[in-house]
Design a protein around this motif. Sequence first.
Motif, PDB file in Angstrom:
ATOM      1  N   HIS A  40      -3.186  -7.146   2.655  1.00 44.03           N
ATOM      2  CA  HIS A  40      -1.811  -7.592   2.430  1.00 44.03           C
ATOM      3  C   HIS A  40      -1.391  -7.490   0.974  1.00 44.03           C
ATOM      4  O   HIS A  40      -0.212  -7.408   0.668  1.00 44.03           O
ATOM      5  N   VAL A  41      -2.349  -7.504   0.069  1.00 41.29           N
ATOM      6  CA  VAL A  41      -2.040  -7.391  -1.356  1.00 41.29           C
ATOM      7  C   VAL A  41      -2.487  -6.010  -1.826  1.00 41.29           C
ATOM      8  O   VAL A  41      -3.666  -5.665  -1.730  1.00 41.29           O
ATOM      9  N   LEU A  42      -1.539  -5.223  -2.313  1.00 40.73           N
ATOM     10  CA  LEU A  42      -1.858  -3.881  -2.776  1.00 40.73           C
ATOM     11  C   LEU A  42      -2.638  -3.938  -4.078  1.00 40.73           C
ATOM     12  O   LEU A  42      -2.380  -4.776  -4.935  1.00 40.73           O
ATOM     13  N   SER A  43      -3.567  -3.024  -4.212  1.00 45.43           N
ATOM     14  CA  SER A  43      -4.380  -2.975  -5.432  1.00 45.43           C
ATOM     15  C   SER A  43      -3.578  -2.338  -6.551  1.00 45.43           C
ATOM     16  O   SER A  43      -3.008  -1.260  -6.399  1.00 45.43           O
ATOM     17  N   ASP A  44      -3.562  -3.031  -7.693  1.00 47.65           N
ATOM     18  CA  ASP A  44      -2.921  -2.483  -8.889  1.00 47.65           C
ATOM     19  C   ASP A  44      -3.966  -2.143  -9.942  1.00 47.65           C
ATOM     20  O   ASP A  44      -3.646  -1.878 -11.089  1.00 47.65           O
ATOM     21  N   SER A  50     -12.531  -7.769  -5.001  1.00 47.25           N
ATOM     22  CA  SER A  50     -11.925  -8.472  -3.869  1.00 47.25           C
ATOM     23  C   SER A  50     -11.191  -7.496  -2.955  1.00 47.25           C
ATOM     24  O   SER A  50     -11.303  -7.559  -1.727  1.00 47.25           O
ATOM     25  N   TRP A  51     -10.448  -6.559  -3.554  1.00 45.94           N
ATOM     26  CA  TRP A  51      -9.723  -5.561  -2.775  1.00 45.94           C
ATOM     27  C   TRP A  51     -10.702  -4.716  -1.965  1.00 45.94           C
ATOM     28  O   TRP A  51     -10.508  -4.490  -0.775  1.00 45.94           O
ATOM     29  N   LYS A  52     -11.776  -4.251  -2.621  1.00 47.26           N
ATOM     30  CA  LYS A  52     -12.776  -3.418  -1.954  1.00 47.26           C
ATOM     31  C   LYS A  52     -13.402  -4.157  -0.772  1.00 47.26           C
ATOM     32  O   LYS A  52     -13.540  -3.599   0.320  1.00 47.26           O
ATOM     33  N   TRP A  95      -4.520   4.777   5.446  1.00 47.14           N
ATOM     34  CA  TRP A  95      -4.662   3.325   5.303  1.00 47.14           C
ATOM     35  C   TRP A  95      -5.067   2.946   3.886  1.00 47.14           C
ATOM     36  O   TRP A  95      -4.547   1.983   3.331  1.00 47.14           O
ATOM     37  N   ILE A  96      -6.012   3.699   3.326  1.00 47.32           N
ATOM     38  CA  ILE A  96      -6.468   3.387   1.968  1.00 47.32           C
ATOM     39  C   ILE A  96      -5.340   3.626   0.962  1.00 47.32           C
ATOM     40  O   ILE A  96      -5.091   2.796   0.081  1.00 47.32           O
ATOM     41  N   LEU A  97      -4.633   4.737   1.097  1.00 47.07           N
ATOM     42  CA  LEU A  97      -3.511   5.008   0.193  1.00 47.07           C
ATOM     43  C   LEU A  97      -2.433   3.930   0.308  1.00 47.07           C
ATOM     44  O   LEU A  97      -1.823   3.542  -0.688  1.00 47.07           O
ATOM     45  N   ASN A  98      -2.216   3.434   1.528  1.00 50.45           N
ATOM     46  CA  ASN A  98      -1.215   2.379   1.740  1.00 50.45           C
ATOM     47  C   ASN A  98      -1.652   1.032   1.178  1.00 50.45           C
ATOM     48  O   ASN A  98      -0.847   0.112   1.099  1.00 50.45           O
ATOM     49  N   SER A  99      -2.913   0.909   0.817  1.00 50.53           N
ATOM     50  CA  SER A  99      -3.393  -0.360   0.269  1.00 50.53           C
ATOM     51  C   SER A  99      -3.412  -0.348  -1.257  1.00 50.53           C
ATOM     52  O   SER A  99      -3.911  -1.275  -1.885  1.00 50.53           O
ATOM     53  N   LEU A 100      -2.883   0.723  -1.832  1.00 49.46           N
ATOM     54  CA  LEU A 100      -2.851   0.875  -3.291  1.00 49.46           C
ATOM     55  C   LEU A 100      -1.405   0.863  -3.793  1.00 49.46           C
ATOM     56  O   LEU A 100      -0.483   1.291  -3.082  1.00 49.46           O
ATOM     57  N   GLU A 101      -1.239   0.390  -5.028  1.00 47.96           N
ATOM     58  CA  GLU A 101       0.069   0.498  -5.669  1.00 47.96           C
ATOM     59  C   GLU A 101       0.456   1.969  -5.742  1.00 47.96           C
ATOM     60  O   GLU A 101      -0.406   2.847  -5.822  1.00 47.96           O
ATOM     61  N   LYS A 102       1.752   2.243  -5.731  1.00 54.22           N
ATOM     62  CA  LYS A 102       2.255   3.612  -5.685  1.00 54.22           C
ATOM     63  C   LYS A 102       1.697   4.497  -6.801  1.00 54.22           C
ATOM     64  O   LYS A 102       1.312   5.638  -6.564  1.00 54.22           O
ATOM     65  N   ASP A 103       1.618   3.989  -8.016  1.00 55.13           N
ATOM     66  CA  ASP A 103       1.123   4.800  -9.141  1.00 55.13           C
ATOM     67  C   ASP A 103      -0.326   5.225  -8.931  1.00 55.13           C
ATOM     68  O   ASP A 103      -0.695   6.365  -9.215  1.00 55.13           O
ATOM     69  N   ILE A 104      -1.136   4.325  -8.428  1.00 55.59           N
ATOM     70  CA  ILE A 104      -2.551   4.648  -8.184  1.00 55.59           C
ATOM     71  C   ILE A 104      -2.664   5.617  -7.010  1.00 55.59           C
ATOM     72  O   ILE A 104      -3.395   6.609  -7.075  1.00 55.59           O
ATOM     73  N   ALA A 105      -1.938   5.341  -5.940  1.00 51.06           N
ATOM     74  CA  ALA A 105      -1.982   6.208  -4.752  1.00 51.06           C
ATOM     75  C   ALA A 105      -1.548   7.636  -5.100  1.00 51.06           C
ATOM     76  O   ALA A 105      -2.151   8.600  -4.630  1.00 51.06           O
ATOM     77  N   ASN A 106      -0.535   7.775  -5.933  1.00 51.39           N
ATOM     78  CA  ASN A 106      -0.067   9.108  -6.328  1.00 51.39           C
ATOM     79  C   ASN A 106      -1.126   9.890  -7.092  1.00 51.39           C
ATOM     80  O   ASN A 106      -1.182  11.114  -7.006  1.00 51.39           O
TER      81      ASN A 106
END
Length: 115
Positions: A40-44, A50-52, A95-106
């Motif tokens: 529920h909380v995107l990784s920044d 905790s995210w992992k 799913w993994i990309l959706n769990s990351l902040e946009k800048d990291i996912a990009n």
Amino acid sequence: MASVDQTEDTTTTTTTQKVIDTTSTIYMHPFDGPGSTLVHVLSDGTGYRSWKRNVLRSLSVKKKLGFINGDHKRPDATSPQFCQWERCDDMVTSWILNSLEKDIANNIEYVNDYV
């Protein structure tokens, strides 16, 4: 009076139905779509441990952990399971990309690393 003997020409049609093995690691539940979230909380970039842990737990529940830890290796392209494996792998990536902040996912969106 002549009698007419009528016989019906019947043909037997057999259809084969594939049985869906819901216990298989490459089974995708209808509710599991590419827009689903694992956490529920995107990784920044902060709170990585905790995210992992939460991502690994979510993937374990969905029986997809093997796609990232190497237990469920990519089958040969001629395997009947290849297309389904590839779909599942793409879904896990989404799913993994959706769990990351946009800048990291990009920054990691185009990384391909099949196990």
